[in-house]
Enzyme design. Structure first.
Site, PDB file in Angstrom:
ATOM      1  N   HIS A 161       0.850  -1.197   0.000  1.00 54.16           N
ATOM      2  CA  HIS A 161       0.000   0.000   0.000  1.00 54.16           C
ATOM      3  C   HIS A 161       0.885   1.247   0.000  1.00 54.16           C
ATOM      4  O   HIS A 161       2.094   1.172   0.250  1.00 54.16           O
ATOM      5  CB  HIS A 161      -0.910  -0.018   1.231  1.00 54.16           C
ATOM      6  CG  HIS A 161      -2.277   0.534   0.944  1.00 54.16           C
ATOM      7  ND1 HIS A 161      -2.494   1.537   0.030  1.00 54.16           N
ATOM      8  CD2 HIS A 161      -3.510   0.227   1.453  1.00 54.16           C
ATOM      9  CE1 HIS A 161      -3.783   1.821  -0.022  1.00 54.16           C
ATOM     10  NE2 HIS A 161      -4.429   1.028   0.820  1.00 54.16           N
ATOM     11  N   SER A 213       0.371   6.521 -10.144  1.00 52.21           N
ATOM     12  CA  SER A 213       0.812   7.494 -11.139  1.00 52.21           C
ATOM     13  C   SER A 213       1.477   6.797 -12.331  1.00 52.21           C
ATOM     14  O   SER A 213       1.864   5.637 -12.258  1.00 52.21           O
ATOM     15  CB  SER A 213       1.803   8.451 -10.481  1.00 52.21           C
ATOM     16  OG  SER A 213       2.927   7.696 -10.051  1.00 52.21           O
ATOM     17  N   GLU A 234      -3.855   0.835 -13.580  1.00 54.80           N
ATOM     18  CA  GLU A 234      -4.894   1.874 -13.459  1.00 54.80           C
ATOM     19  C   GLU A 234      -4.174   3.153 -13.078  1.00 54.80           C
ATOM     20  O   GLU A 234      -3.782   3.332 -11.919  1.00 54.80           O
ATOM     21  CB  GLU A 234      -5.899   1.501 -12.358  1.00 54.80           C
ATOM     22  CG  GLU A 234      -6.668   0.214 -12.591  1.00 54.80           C
ATOM     23  CD  GLU A 234      -7.725   0.328 -13.665  1.00 54.80           C
ATOM     24  OE1 GLU A 234      -7.877   1.409 -14.260  1.00 54.80           O
ATOM     25  OE2 GLU A 234      -8.395  -0.685 -13.921  1.00 54.80           O
ATOM     26  N   LEU A 235      -3.974   4.040 -14.054  1.00 53.18           N
ATOM     27  CA  LEU A 235      -3.132   5.210 -13.792  1.00 53.18           C
ATOM     28  C   LEU A 235      -3.948   6.495 -13.739  1.00 53.18           C
ATOM     29  O   LEU A 235      -5.131   6.463 -13.438  1.00 53.18           O
ATOM     30  CB  LEU A 235      -2.023   5.253 -14.840  1.00 53.18           C
ATOM     31  CG  LEU A 235      -1.243   3.934 -14.984  1.00 53.18           C
ATOM     32  CD1 LEU A 235      -0.159   4.057 -16.035  1.00 53.18           C
ATOM     33  CD2 LEU A 235      -0.667   3.468 -13.654  1.00 53.18           C
ATOM     34  N   CYS A 268      -8.883   9.760  -9.530  1.00 55.18           N
ATOM     35  CA  CYS A 268      -8.449   9.566 -10.926  1.00 55.18           C
ATOM     36  C   CYS A 268      -9.605   9.844 -11.874  1.00 55.18           C
ATOM     37  O   CYS A 268      -9.409  10.370 -12.955  1.00 55.18           O
ATOM     38  CB  CYS A 268      -7.913   8.155 -11.105  1.00 55.18           C
ATOM     39  SG  CYS A 268      -9.056   6.895 -10.555  1.00 55.18           S
ATOM     40  N   GLU A 371      -2.349  16.120 -15.127  1.00 56.75           N
ATOM     41  CA  GLU A 371      -3.461  15.834 -14.222  1.00 56.75           C
ATOM     42  C   GLU A 371      -3.435  16.800 -13.035  1.00 56.75           C
ATOM     43  O   GLU A 371      -2.391  16.975 -12.410  1.00 56.75           O
ATOM     44  CB  GLU A 371      -3.313  14.390 -13.721  1.00 56.75           C
ATOM     45  CG  GLU A 371      -4.410  13.944 -12.788  1.00 56.75           C
ATOM     46  CD  GLU A 371      -4.191  12.515 -12.290  1.00 56.75           C
ATOM     47  OE1 GLU A 371      -3.026  12.053 -12.243  1.00 56.75           O
ATOM     48  OE2 GLU A 371      -5.184  11.872 -11.921  1.00 56.75           O
TER      49      GLU A 371
HETATM   50  P1  NAP Z   1       2.027   6.919  -6.773  1.00 57.65           P
HETATM   51  O1  NAP Z   1       3.001   7.855  -6.236  1.00 57.65           O
HETATM   52  O2  NAP Z   1       2.287   6.329  -8.108  1.00 57.65           O
HETATM   53  O3  NAP Z   1       1.873   5.754  -5.688  1.00 57.65           O
HETATM   54  C1  NAP Z   1       1.022   4.645  -5.908  1.00 57.65           C
HETATM   55  C2  NAP Z   1       1.689   3.422  -5.322  1.00 57.65           C
HETATM   56  O4  NAP Z   1       2.847   3.121  -6.103  1.00 57.65           O
HETATM   57  C3  NAP Z   1       2.180   3.609  -3.893  1.00 57.65           C
HETATM   58  O5  NAP Z   1       2.031   2.399  -3.212  1.00 57.65           O
HETATM   59  C4  NAP Z   1       3.647   3.941  -4.089  1.00 57.65           C
HETATM   60  O6  NAP Z   1       4.440   3.611  -2.965  1.00 57.65           O
HETATM   61  C5  NAP Z   1       3.996   3.067  -5.261  1.00 57.65           C
HETATM   62  N1  NAP Z   1       5.116   3.519  -6.072  1.00 57.65           N
HETATM   63  C6  NAP Z   1       5.476   4.796  -6.352  1.00 57.65           C
HETATM   64  N2  NAP Z   1       6.543   4.794  -7.179  1.00 57.65           N
HETATM   65  C7  NAP Z   1       6.857   3.506  -7.424  1.00 57.65           C
HETATM   66  C8  NAP Z   1       7.856   2.856  -8.198  1.00 57.65           C
HETATM   67  N3  NAP Z   1       8.731   3.541  -8.907  1.00 57.65           N
HETATM   68  N4  NAP Z   1       7.893   1.509  -8.212  1.00 57.65           N
HETATM   69  C9  NAP Z   1       6.989   0.796  -7.515  1.00 57.65           C
HETATM   70  N5  NAP Z   1       6.014   1.345  -6.752  1.00 57.65           N
HETATM   71  C10 NAP Z   1       5.945   2.690  -6.721  1.00 57.65           C
HETATM   72  O7  NAP Z   1       0.576   7.530  -6.890  1.00 57.65           O
HETATM   73  P2  NAP Z   1      -0.224   8.263  -5.747  1.00 57.65           P
HETATM   74  O8  NAP Z   1       0.309   9.630  -5.628  1.00 57.65           O
HETATM   75  O9  NAP Z   1      -0.305   7.429  -4.523  1.00 57.65           O
HETATM   76  O10 NAP Z   1      -1.690   8.281  -6.384  1.00 57.65           O
HETATM   77  C11 NAP Z   1      -2.082   9.263  -7.260  1.00 57.65           C
HETATM   78  C12 NAP Z   1      -2.111   8.767  -8.685  1.00 57.65           C
HETATM   79  O11 NAP Z   1      -2.865   7.556  -8.773  1.00 57.65           O
HETATM   80  C13 NAP Z   1      -2.827   9.744  -9.568  1.00 57.65           C
HETATM   81  O12 NAP Z   1      -2.150   9.862 -10.787  1.00 57.65           O
HETATM   82  C14 NAP Z   1      -4.187   9.089  -9.768  1.00 57.65           C
HETATM   83  O13 NAP Z   1      -4.866   9.512 -10.912  1.00 57.65           O
HETATM   84  C15 NAP Z   1      -3.810   7.663  -9.819  1.00 57.65           C
HETATM   85  N6  NAP Z   1      -4.975   6.826  -9.549  1.00 57.65           N
HETATM   86  C16 NAP Z   1      -5.506   6.084 -10.547  1.00 57.65           C
HETATM   87  C17 NAP Z   1      -6.634   5.314 -10.327  1.00 57.65           C
HETATM   88  C18 NAP Z   1      -7.246   4.482 -11.414  1.00 57.65           C
HETATM   89  O14 NAP Z   1      -8.059   3.631 -11.102  1.00 57.65           O
HETATM   90  N7  NAP Z   1      -6.893   4.678 -12.665  1.00 57.65           N
HETATM   91  C19 NAP Z   1      -7.216   5.307  -9.062  1.00 57.65           C
HETATM   92  C20 NAP Z   1      -6.650   6.085  -8.062  1.00 57.65           C
HETATM   93  C21 NAP Z   1      -5.524   6.836  -8.320  1.00 57.65           C
HETATM   94  P3  NAP Z   1       4.930   4.760  -1.922  1.00 57.65           P
HETATM   95  O15 NAP Z   1       3.721   5.328  -1.309  1.00 57.65           O
HETATM   96  O16 NAP Z   1       5.764   3.986  -0.962  1.00 57.65           O
HETATM   97  O17 NAP Z   1       5.695   5.751  -2.740  1.00 57.65           O
END
Ligand code: NAP
Length: 474
Positions: A161, A213, A234-235, A268, A371
């Site tokens: 998570h 992301s 799902e980004l 998102c 975004e």
């Molecule tokens: P995020 O920074 O990408 O984090 C999401 C998850 O990925 C976290 O568990 C994070 O861990 C992990 N993570 C980050 N960088 C990683 C890497 N290089 N390798 C492996 N895991 C990695 O995104 P967020 O800020 O939490 O969420 C916002 C984004 O999610 C927005 O762009 C939103 O649109 C998107 N989103 C999409 C959907 C959909 O269904 N399409 C739904 C909800 C959100 P850490 O927390 O430990 O960094």
């Protein structure tokens, strides 16, 4: 990123957690592997019994887990309770429907004969341990919409998570255990993102799903590609919201406010780009701006709050940069455009941002393509449907889309032409267990929910019997 609960309403660190070390990760991977060997042989009735029990417990826990979510990521408390209720509903839906969604599928008798078989069919089997890398914005829902179908299909789950929602992550592991799922069937791994590569490359992990992301998705997908493991991504999204002259403009504007600021603007599938026909633009802009201005920004624990803080200081800084860049290049704010004033005492150090409507946006501005993860709306004026669709599609994202029209021909053209994983008419995009969810372009690939979501992590097995069927000698 430290694994910690930090209250976004006041910046206070409430609890920190040690990340799992190598031995801890190994122990959990071994537990998942051994759980899968047994759990895969359970029947749908047993899995449904366990998942229904998880739904009962979640309903009982609703108030407490809602508070945990609000403290960890700042969503308004009422929305947090609604999220918990929605998760219980999805659990019950998959418990009721998984067997029918994964029933064997039979080709026509003519096709079976043509393949040289006496009998042939398609059978769905689980894949194994699925790694779920999940975001903080819907900290229960994002996990449950993966876990409910995965567990019903006979897979086991490993949750990594987001680092800012560790208590919600631990709650989920405890919930599935209390419901009776065998040890190892669903585990939360308290690890940072740096540990994901090693876990994903481990031979005991069969596949991965990531919601988050684009950079995180790209990284996980490339590692999974290197390992030839299946992924669902799902980004992000920058969903368009089209308003045409035949629409009920008052309703469209009211719904637009909710569509933009749900979850403090951090969804998102929030509508982010409002593309309005010139004939109704002035009325819509006026109503929408008044609606955004009237929202109550404040303590997310208060029932009367509409918009709480952003989940992190960095998230607010990113949003501010996008708005400032646009304003510097000529955009103007019809409301907001800054941090809110007059917050209640104690909230001054929280990561709040005022609901904002921006106009005068051009393709040169970052906000046109990126975004906005917060309560900031981009408002555009167009002369007709062709221009509206072209503008809607002028985005790297393609998650969902919203269209307000009563004109059938316009609706048909939108279904045909909008580049997105969904088209929602005269309402706002929302997910439902029975409807597939996911996007195209940089919004990812694969689908969650419905039949597509449960089959995503199955081994689609062809079963073929030659002219001498098994059992012919008996
Ligand atoms: P995020 O920074 O990408 O984090 C999401 C998850 O990925 C976290 O568990 C994070 O861990 C992990 N993570 C980050 N960088 C990683 C890497 N290089 N390798 C492996 N895991 C990695 O995104 P967020 O800020 O939490 O969420 C916002 C984004 O999610 C927005 O762009 C939103 O649109 C998107 N989103 C999409 C959907 C959909 O269904 N399409 C739904 C909800 C959100 P850490 O927390 O430990 O960094």
């Amino acid at each position: 990123m430290p694994i910690a609960t930090v209250n976004p309403a006041n910046g206070e660190t409430l609890r920190t957690f040690e990340a799992l070390d190598g031995a801890g990760i190994e122990q959990r991977l071994a537990a998942a592997d051994s759980a899968f060997r047994r759990y895969r042989t359970t029947g749908f009735a047993e899995r449904a019994r366990l998942l229904n029990q998880a739904a009962v417990l979640l309903d009982e826990d609703q108030r407490d887990i809602a508070r945990t979510m609000t403290i960890e990521m700042g969503k308004p408390i009422g929305a947090a309770r609604a999220e918990a209720a929605k998760c219980a509903k999805a659990m019950r839906w998959y418990a009721a429907h998984a067997e029918e969604l994964l029933a064997d599928q039979y080709p026509s008798a003519a096709d079976v004969r043509d393949s040289g078989a006496s009998r042939a069919y398609v059978h769905y089997r689980p894949l194994g341990a699925v790694l779920a890398v999940m975001p903080w914005n819907f900290p229960l829902w994002q996990v449950v919409r993966f876990a409910a179908p995965a567990l019903m299909a006979g897979n086991v789950g490993l949750l990594k998570h987001a680092s800012n929602v560790p208590q919600t992550a631990m709650y989920l592991e405890g919930l599935f255990r209390r419901a009776g799922f065998p040890a190892g069937c669903f585990q939360s791994l308290l690890v940072g993102s740096g540990a994901v590569e090693g876990i994903l490359r481990d031979g005991r992990v069969a596949a991965a799903t990531l919601t988050g992301s684009e950079p995180a998705g790209r990284s996980v997908a490339s590692i999974a590609g290197d390992e030839v493991k299946h992924t669902v991504l799902e980004l992000g999204g920058s969903d368009p919201y089209l308003v045409m002259p035949s629409a009920d403009v008052a309703r469209a504007a009211r719904t637009a406010v909710t569509a933009r600021v749900q979850n403090n603007g951090q969804s998102c599938i929030a509508a982010k780009r409002f593309i309005v026909h010139t004939e109704v633009y002035d009325e819509f802009a006026e109503r929408f701006t008044v609606g955004m201005n009237d929202l109550t920004v404040g303590d997310p624990m208060e029932e009367s709050t509409d918009v709480g803080p952003l989940a992190s200081e960095q998230g607010r800084a990113d949003l501010e940069e996008l708005v400032d860049d646009a304003v510097r290049q000529g955009a103007s704010a019809l409301c907001g455009g800054a941090r809110p004033e007059g917050l209640a005492p104690g909230l001054e150090r929280g990561w709040f941002y005022a609901p904002t409507v921006l106009t005068g946006i051009t393709p040169a501005m970052r906000i046109h393509h990126e975004e906005t993860f917060g309560p900031v709306a981009s408002l555009y004026r167009v002369d007709g449907l062709d221009e509206a669709v072209a503008l809607a599609n002028d985005s790297p994202f393609g998650l969902s889309s919203n269209v307000w029209t009563r004109d059938q021909d316009e609706a048909r053209r939108c279904v045909r032409d909008l580049e997105a994983g969904g088209v929602f008419f005269n309402g706002m995009t929302a997910s439902h267990p029975a409807l597939p969810f996911g996007g195209v372009k940089r919004s990812g690939y694969g689908r969650e929910l419905a039949g597509q979501g449960i089959r995503a992590f199955c081994n689609v097995t062809t079963v073929w019997y030659g002219p001498e069927p098994v059992g012919a000698t008996s």
